[in-house]
Design an enzyme around this catalytic site. Structure first.
Site, PDB file in Angstrom:
ATOM      1  CG  ASP A 265      -2.108  -0.853   0.926  1.00 57.12           C
ATOM      2  OD1 ASP A 265      -2.543  -1.007  -0.490  1.00 57.12           O
ATOM      3  OD2 ASP A 265      -2.507  -2.201   2.106  1.00 57.12           O
ATOM      4  CG  ASP A 375      -6.957  -4.088  -1.330  1.00 56.03           C
ATOM      5  OD1 ASP A 375      -7.782  -4.513  -0.431  1.00 56.03           O
ATOM      6  OD2 ASP A 375      -6.103  -3.208  -0.017  1.00 56.03           O
ATOM      7  CG  HIS A 580      -5.685   1.034  -2.175  1.00 59.25           C
ATOM      8  ND1 HIS A 580      -5.412   0.501  -3.669  1.00 59.25           N
ATOM      9  CD2 HIS A 580      -5.809  -0.071  -1.657  1.00 59.25           C
ATOM     10  CE1 HIS A 580      -4.567  -0.390  -3.298  1.00 59.25           C
ATOM     11  NE2 HIS A 580      -5.008  -0.936  -2.337  1.00 59.25           N
TER      12      HIS A 580
HETATM   13 ZN   LIG Z   1      -4.171  -2.078  -0.339  1.00 58.69          ZN
END
Ligand SMILES: [Zn+2]
Length: 1009
Positions: A265, A375, A580
């Site tokens: 991430d 995701d 995201h």
């Molecule tokens: Zn993610």
């Protein structure tokens, strides 16, 4: 036969725990340690090694929150381990580090090991804590140890750790080990054999003979390995298991393409700067695995992450380039980051692909064809067309498996967008992007795979993700052991491209179709959380539109140079913040503080470009000019041009009627009652009342907002059970002028103050409601209601390059689950010849429902989610001051909604100059909307115009470059004509494009000059 199965399974587990795992290491000796703690933010290697280090001992506490401690480890493999100069056969010396690891990799302490010459060795983290010892047996390593706090993601308890200012002094961790060890490779291999067979065994039915055969083999193994001499008897244990491991898979066994992966991430429970280091740790692990195993393949999805490596770790970047050439490090996805897809605007969504694919082409010569978004929180119905327009072919996610209510019916299918474009799509049926290739995961993939009988294969991304780490040698070992194993799915490590090619060939002709958005029945709060981050995104998307339009116009007219570099930099920064967990508002405070800071930077940069271009275009003079960047005529100024505004219409009249105030500009008549609510809104053209009887627009509704889990992410359905209507008024003031009348209403709760300003301007066909919030609620959701007297079966919500239609009823579980939905600049509810538009400049969350009144009429209520106040992961989320605007336009159809959306978001830009400026691009049909005008990325000077059909019906029209063009081509998003002939849209003659567009068709035109 008597059944001792449970007992014997327990025997295996106890044997592994008590005898085998401890025997992995034959000997260990500590290294000499010294350390230097970085005062604040991380520093480069060269700066760190020049510092004065102090002695460090195992057992000591280290690491303030978000700190870095450089540990210098020196020593050697002890002489006594050697047998005539060499280590004993079947052993290997390694360094094992335990920084005080807790829980999962990527969510606590982690480190990156360096050689004294500044080259990277690999990362260390839980599950991957080893480092190779050089051949000469001498250890001289630096470990850049990061004391990142553990956020306890499953507890969702408010924590101060997300901001250095509130995180406290620490230390957080205890250094447990930094040793040279003598690894018994045979024991390690035996442990891997057992892990795979034992995992498989537990997935098999107890009626299945294979289960018992494996149990029997495991007993033979335990019998064969002597606990007092594991090293000496491990080979016998492996021999006992060999027949069970060699028994091949049945021909119909499910086929799994395993792809090494690290879903890092780009920011979340750590700031952007830490992600840069996470990438270095993870990719160096990957490089190590790839060098050790030529079959290993790793897929990397984010151009931004590789751009960071190129900038900060050039030596590692060169290693990655070599691995890309070998086909072991595979760029996928083609996006700048794995962005959210609900909220980025059309042009920004396109630019994710332009920036991402161009990076992979420039740096690696790789054309990515598989879009990779495992995701993100739901998938816009505009994506299939955007994917196709980027010359990509395939799409992958698995997030829809998180649906709370409905199970998605397919794993491999064609996904169809609003324009009819289809993209071949796969959901890994193991429902994870962080697989370990365990028996349980392989079984789940095979069991859940819904295309059985016709399709035979699925994809499994394996490796520690989220916080990074990536694949481990244990996972690769599991993949090799399951290549063909009776009772298991068959695993082959390969690239996503190999998977998609095979799956499409096998199943493409028969695969089912899913049409429209892939709505995630979870995380519905992400359309609203962290309002400032969302506003920064929305405003900067529009500023960049203006910057490119005016800069392109100025460049073509020869009055200014086109600022290619600045625009690329600003776009990349914007695209990064659409990641995201950033744009959805689900990150820690630090990330959102960075986002606000970086959005301000983009605003300043875009504003400077706009100012320079407009000054150059308009020349010197005192004439008031309106710069109209909208794709529609505004105040008499042509679309995309600069001219003297001519505001037609009557003066705005203000009347008092008892406690009510009535505003009227001849086009719109607005009644605001003593509660400060709009009880009547009538457009003169239709004469029809738009507000439902008994209802009032502008009503603020405060809900308790206490989700079960995932606070910043989720709004749970039960939030509706409690609501407070804010109808009390602290003050109500009437003011303004003949050009702009205002009713200003101030309200307060115990904690917050809200100012609502109803604004009616001369010539306006919409009522503007400006909000100033001083927001100090906790776990509350503020909604703004617009109850319309409209019978709408479905509502239109703007998405990228068009809109989606969603039912306003809840007949099925799928519709009921959509109790909070996303829209960009506008929503429209209507009957065939009448409707109401609600437009906004800031927010994305909406709910739209209808009810039947006692009089038999239907009320369709549009509500916007203005602001929330979740406590996790940022306990101060959304606190403080906000400004946002909403407009209501009655008597409006979808084309009006499109116009209103641009009008609300592109506020009037007035300058003084010498003369009007003709538009660079003209379009004959307003149904065809220009989203972007820019110069080509290749710096040829060509003009690129991106446009789309905006109403969902066929359109014809002419697009012309007013300064003349020598040719025009339809190109893909990357502005390439070659190989992109699949989008016929009409005649391209005389430098003009005569277009004939399908509903919602997206077209990029490239004009050469
Ligand atoms: Zn993610």
């Amino acid at each position: 036969m008597h059944d001792h199965r449970t007992l014997l399974e327990g025997r295996v587990k106890r044997f592994v725990d008590d005898h085998l795992t401890p025997a992995l290491v034959r000997a260990r000796t500590p290294l000499s340690l010294e350390s230097w703690e970085v005062e604040d933010e991380p520093v480069p290697f060269a700066e760190a090694v020049g510092q004065t280090f102090s002695p460090l001992s195992v057992g000591s506490r280290w690491g303030k929150p978000w700190g870095t401690v450089w540990m210098h480890a020196t020593g050697a493999v002890p002489q006594e381990w050697s047998d005539g100069g060499a280590l004993p056969e079947g052993t290997r010396a390694e360094v094992w580090v335990d920084l005080g690891f807790v829980g999962n990799p990527g969510f606590n302490a982690e480190g990156l090991a360096w050689r004294p010459d500044g080259t990277i060795i690999k990362g260390v983290a839980p599950d991957n804590y080893w480092l190779p010892v050089p051949e000469d047996g001498r250890v001289d390593f630096y470990l850049e140890a990061a004391s990142n706090p553990d956020f306890g993601i499953r507890g969702f308890k408010p924590t101060p750790m997300g901001d250095k200012a509130t995180a406290g002094p620490g230390p957080l961790y205890t250094l447990r080990a930094f040793d040279v060890v003598l690894l018994d490779v045979g024991v390690w291999e035996l442990e891997r054999d057992i892990w795979t067979l034992n995992g498989l065994m537990h997935t098999l039915s107890v009626e299945d003979a294979r289960r018992h055969a494996i149990l029997h083999a495991l007993q033979e193994m335990v019998d064969a390995v002597d606990p007092s001499d594991v090293a000496g008897t491990a080979a016998a244990g492996r021999a006992a298991l060999a027949p069970a491991l060699a028994s091949p898979a049945v021909p119909s066994a499910h086929q799994v393409t395993a792809v090494g992966h690290a879903h890092i991430d780009s920011a979340w429970l750590w700031p952007l700067r830490e992600t840069v280091r996470k990438c270095a740790r993870t990719f160096s692990n990957v490089a190590d695995l790839a060098d050790a195993d030529p079959d290993f393949v790793f897929a990397c999805s984010s151009a931004q992450q590789l751009a960071w490596i190129e900038r900060d770790y050039p030596e590692l970047f060169e290693r990655i380039r070599t691995l890309v050439q070998r086909g072991q490090f595979v760029p996928v996805g083609g996006m700048w980051v794995e962005s959210d897809t609900n909220m980025p605007g059309g042009e920004a969504m396109a630019r994710q692909f332009v920036a991402g694919k161009q990076f992979f082409l420039d740096r690696f010569g790789v054309e990515t064809e598989e879009v990779w978004l495992p995701d993100s929180f739901g998938y816009s119905a505009a994506l299939p067309q955007i994917v196709a327009a980027s010359s990509s072919k395939w799409f992958l996610t698995q997030k829809i498996s998180w649906n709370q209510t409905n199970t998605f019916p397919h794993h491999t299918f064609w996904w169809e967008g609003i324009d009819g474009s289809r993209v071949f799509t796969h959901f890994p049926p193991a429902d994870t992007y962080n697989a370990r290739i365990s028996g349980e995961e392989l079984h789940r993939a095979a069991r859940q795979y819904r295309e059985k009988g016709r399709g035979t294969r699925s994809l499994m991304p394996f490796g520690h993700g989220d916080g990074g780490g990536g694949p481990t040698r244990e996972m690769v070992a599991a993949a090799h052991r399951t290549a063909s194993l009776e009772g298991s799915a068959q695993v082959q490590i390969a690239s996503p491209r190999e998977f998609f090619s095979a799956a499409e060939e096998e199943y493409g002709a028969q695969a089912p179709v899913w049409s429209g958005e892939m709505y995630l029945e979870l995380h519905r709060g992400t359309y609203t959380s962290q309002l400032r981050t969302k506003q920064g995104n929305r405003r900067n998307e529009h500023l960049l539109r203006e910057a490119e339009l005016w800069a392109a116009t100025a460049a073509v007219r020869g009055v200014a140079d086109y600022p290619y570099e600045e625009l690329t930099e600003l776009w990349q920064l914007l695209l990064l913040h659409q990641f995201h967990d950033i744009l959805p508002g689900s990150s820690i405070a630090w990330v959102h503080t960075d986002a606000e800071h970086n959005h301000a930077r983009i605003t300043r940069g875009a504003q400077a470009i706009i100012d320079a271009a407009l000054t150059a275009l308009a020349g010197k003079g005192e004439q008031v000019l309106l710069a109209n960047a909208a794709p529609h005529v505004r105040d008499g100024v042509p679309a995309l041009g600069l001219g003297a505004p001519q505001v037609a219409g009557d003066a705005v009249r203000v009347e008092r009627d008892g406690a009510d105030v009535v505003l009227d500009n001849g086009l719109l008549r607005v009644r605001v009652d003593g509660r400060g609510l709009v009880t009547s809104l009538v457009d003169a053209a239709s004469g029809r009342e738009s507000i439902a009887p008994g209802g009032a627009a502008g009503l603020l509704q405060l809900h308790r907002d206490e989700p079960v889990a995932w606070d910043a992410w989720d709004i749970d359905e039960y939030y509706r059970r409690q609501v407070t209507d804010l109808t009390d008024v602290d003050s109500l003031e009437v003011g303004g002028s003949e050009d702009r009348a205002e009713v200003t209403v101030t309200r307060s709760t115990a904690a917050s103050t809200i100012v609502q300003r109803y604004v009616l301007e001369r010539g306006a066909v919409s009522l503007r409601i400006e909000h100033e919030l001083d927001w100090h609620e906790r776990q509350k959701l503020l909604k703004l209601a617009v109850p319309t007297d409209v019978h709408a079966d479905r509502a239109a919500s703007e998405i990228q390059f068009g809109h989606v239609l969603r039912p306003t009823h809840t007949n099925t579980s799928w519709e009921a689950a959509r109790f909070e939905t996303v829209a960009h600049r506008w929503v429209h509810v209507g009957e065939p010849d009448y409707g109401v538009v609600v437009s906004n400049d800031s927010t994305y969350g909406h709910d739209i429902r209808r009810s039947t009144r006692a009089d038999g009429g239907t009320t369709t209520t549009v509500r916007l989610s203005l602001v929330r106040a979740p406590l996790y992961p940022d306990p101060e989320a959304d606190q403080g001051r906000h400004e946002l605007a909403v407009t209501i336009r009655p008597g409006a159809l979808v084309p009006d909604a499109v116009e209103e959306g641009y009008r609300t978001n592109l506020r009037p830009r007035r300058i003084t100059g010498g003369a009007p400026v003709a538009p660079l691009v003209t379009v004959s049909n307003p149904q065809v909307v220009v989203e972007s005008v820019k110069l080509a990325e290749d710096r040829s000077g060509d003009v690129v115009v991106r446009l789309y059909e905006s109403e969902g019906r066929r359109a014809t029209g002419t697009v012309e470059l007013t300064d003349g063009a020598s040719g025009v081509q339809v190109v893909d998003l990357l502005e390439r004509a070659d190989g992109y002939g699949a989008v016929p849209c009409g005649e391209l003659v005389d430098g003009r494009a005569e277009l004939s567009l399908r509903p919602f068709q997206l077209v990029t035109l490239r004009f050469s000059r």
